[in-house]
Design an enzyme around this catalytic site. Structure first.
Site, PDB file in Angstrom:
ATOM      1  N   ALA A  64     -35.046  19.868  86.801  1.00  6.25           N
ATOM      2  CA  ALA A  64     -35.345  20.997  87.864  1.00  6.25           C
ATOM      3  C   ALA A  64     -35.652  22.462  87.174  1.00  6.25           C
ATOM      4  O   ALA A  64     -35.575  22.219  85.522  1.00  6.25           O
ATOM      5  CB  ALA A  64     -34.418  22.100  88.868  1.00  6.25           C
ATOM      6  N   GLY A 109     -31.845  17.439  87.805  1.00  3.48           N
ATOM      7  CA  GLY A 109     -32.963  16.335  89.067  1.00  3.48           C
ATOM      8  C   GLY A 109     -34.074  15.240  88.212  1.00  3.48           C
ATOM      9  O   GLY A 109     -34.562  14.274  89.521  1.00  3.48           O
ATOM     10  N   GLU A 112     -31.164  12.951  89.192  1.00  5.15           N
ATOM     11  CA  GLU A 112     -31.000  12.886  91.069  1.00  5.15           C
ATOM     12  C   GLU A 112     -32.058  12.366  91.624  1.00  5.15           C
ATOM     13  O   GLU A 112     -32.056  11.273  92.424  1.00  5.15           O
ATOM     14  CB  GLU A 112     -30.099  14.382  90.923  1.00  5.15           C
ATOM     15  CG  GLU A 112     -29.021  14.640  90.639  1.00  5.15           C
ATOM     16  CD  GLU A 112     -29.646  16.493  90.929  1.00  5.15           C
ATOM     17  OE1 GLU A 112     -28.521  17.505  91.335  1.00  5.15           O
ATOM     18  OE2 GLU A 112     -30.362  17.180  90.735  1.00  5.15           O
ATOM     19  N   GLU A 132     -26.308  20.300  83.773  1.00  2.00           N
ATOM     20  CA  GLU A 132     -26.211  21.274  84.869  1.00  2.00           C
ATOM     21  C   GLU A 132     -25.181  22.598  84.338  1.00  2.00           C
ATOM     22  O   GLU A 132     -25.146  23.616  84.616  1.00  2.00           O
ATOM     23  CB  GLU A 132     -26.223  20.557  86.392  1.00  2.00           C
ATOM     24  CG  GLU A 132     -27.773  20.996  86.727  1.00  2.00           C
ATOM     25  CD  GLU A 132     -27.510  19.577  87.033  1.00  2.00           C
ATOM     26  OE1 GLU A 132     -28.566  18.385  87.075  1.00  2.00           O
ATOM     27  OE2 GLU A 132     -26.466  18.761  86.589  1.00  2.00           O
TER      28      GLU A 132
END
Length: 259
Positions: A64, A109, A112, A132
């Site tokens: 992200a 991300g 993910e 994270e």
């Protein structure tokens, strides 16, 4: 679209996240564009397989976008997570088969979004991680849920708690990647796999995907009941008639119509 590219050829859509200056990091605009793009693909009968990749040779999706998140409020963070949930959920549950062509870093991300795809093919230079916790947050785009389902709770906890990065071969060993191939062969490999998938009845493949996804959250008995019901449904299709007739007639060609 400002952050995505899409090419459709031979019933295969190649969707490329195209933010090379940020190593294809996901910001809110990109997530919204991805959701819109996938919604369009869902309704297209001329697309049977979606290959998702990142631009360049270094990064699939580097995570992200930290520059967007650094000053985000709790409400803004939650909104971003929900935006990813919608886009990734669409990717996971759309009727088309989805293949992640992981051509480099798949961090946060990026890991993910690859896990929301049906199949993951990693280039030899691919790296996977959920970093994270090292940033003071936790995976918020499905990492705590999909990773444990793919590789087991123990390995998922180790990856998330340590923030360790693993290479493509380790990802293959633990079941995070289906295949590892040379980077220069990655897209061709994914397209060849797509071709093998598309030789089969598309509606049957779509039903099988639905049953696998839904059954994964059921106990075995209810999963088997669901399978029996959808198995019966498949007997009502033109594709079933064609597939079985072609087999009995020893015909090489099957002309599936997708219903």
């Amino acid at each position: 679209m400002n952050n995505l590219l899409m090419e459709v050829e031979n019933e295969i859509a190649v969707v490329t996240i195209n933010r090379p200056k940020s190593l294809n990091a996901l910001n809110s605009e990109t997530l919204a564009e991805l959701n819109t793009c996938l919604a369009e693909i869902e309704g297209r009968t001329d697309i049977k397989v979606v290959i998702l990749t990142g631009s360049g040779s270094k990064s699939f999706v580097a995570g992200a976008d930290i520059s967007e998140m650094v000053n985000a409020t709790p409400a803004e963070g939650r909104a971003m997570g929900l935006l990813a949930r919608e886009a990734f959920g669409r990717l996971e549950n759309m009727p088309q088969v989805t293949i992640a062509a992981v051509n480099g870093f798949a961090l946060g991300g990026g890991c993910e979004i690859s896990m929301a795809c049906d199949i993951r093919v990693a280039a030899e230079n691919a790296k996977f991680a959920q970093p994270e916790c090292g940033l003071g947050i936790l995976p918020g785009f499905g990492g705590t849920q999909r990773l444990a389902r793919l590789v087991g709770k123990g390995r998922a906890k180790e990856m998330i708690f340590t923030c360790d990065m693993i290479d493509a071969q380790d990802a293959y060993r633990i079941g995070l990647a289906n295949h590892v191939v040379p980077q220069e062969e990655l897209l061709d490999y994914c397209k060849a796999m797509a071709g093998r998938i598309m030789k089969n009845a598309p509606y049957a493949v779509s039903l099988a995907k639905q049953v696998i996804n839904s059954g994964a959250d059921m106990d075995l008995d209810n999963g088997l009941k669901l399978e029996a019901n959808i198995f019966g449904l498949s007997f009502s299709t033109e594709d079933k008639k064609e597939g079985m007739t072609a087999f009995l007639e020893k015909r090489k060609e099957k002309h599936f119509i997708g219903k």
